[in-house]
Design a protein around this motif. Sequence first.
Motif, mmCIF file in Angstrom:
data_model
loop_
_atom_site.group_PDB
_atom_site.id
_atom_site.type_symbol
_atom_site.label_atom_id
_atom_site.label_comp_id
_atom_site.label_asym_id
_atom_site.label_seq_id
_atom_site.Cartn_x
_atom_site.Cartn_y
_atom_site.Cartn_z
ATOM 1 N N SER A 7 7.780 5.849 7.419
ATOM 2 C CA SER A 7 6.446 5.391 6.990
ATOM 3 C C SER A 7 5.670 6.522 6.319
ATOM 4 O O SER A 7 4.930 6.292 5.357
ATOM 5 N N ASN A 8 5.841 7.749 6.806
ATOM 6 C CA ASN A 8 5.182 8.894 6.174
ATOM 7 C C ASN A 8 5.734 9.119 4.777
ATOM 8 O O ASN A 8 4.981 9.310 3.820
ATOM 9 N N SER A 44 7.211 7.053 2.804
ATOM 10 C CA SER A 44 6.771 5.965 1.926
ATOM 11 C C SER A 44 5.328 6.167 1.480
ATOM 12 O O SER A 44 5.003 6.003 0.296
ATOM 13 N N ARG A 45 4.466 6.536 2.405
ATOM 14 C CA ARG A 45 3.052 6.770 2.071
ATOM 15 C C ARG A 45 2.915 7.926 1.091
ATOM 16 O O ARG A 45 2.182 7.839 0.107
ATOM 17 N N TRP A 46 3.651 9.005 1.328
ATOM 18 C CA TRP A 46 3.564 10.172 0.442
ATOM 19 C C TRP A 46 4.065 9.839 -0.955
ATOM 20 O O TRP A 46 3.519 10.322 -1.941
ATOM 21 N N ASN A 72 3.690 7.200 -2.502
ATOM 22 C CA ASN A 72 2.700 6.372 -3.191
ATOM 23 C C ASN A 72 1.346 7.052 -3.380
ATOM 24 O O ASN A 72 0.425 6.446 -3.928
ATOM 25 N N GLU A 73 1.216 8.286 -2.935
ATOM 26 C CA GLU A 73 -0.038 9.019 -3.138
ATOM 27 C C GLU A 73 -0.178 9.427 -4.609
ATOM 28 O O GLU A 73 0.815 9.651 -5.299
#
Length: 59
Positions: A38-39, A41-43, A45-46
Amino acid sequence: MHHFSTRKSWDTAVKHLARQRLLHDILTPQQIASIPRSNISRWKNETATKYAFVKLTTL
């Protein structure tokens, strides 16, 4: 009895590597496996400007 997970902090360089899709070029599979998906994936998309003035650590 309650169990609380320990929150980990990740170096900004790791976040940049994830966003630039370079984790597999730099880190070992074991190191990548230790990072929650999840981290990553979030990174990925930043925005590129989120850490615009942060000096990256030399790996």
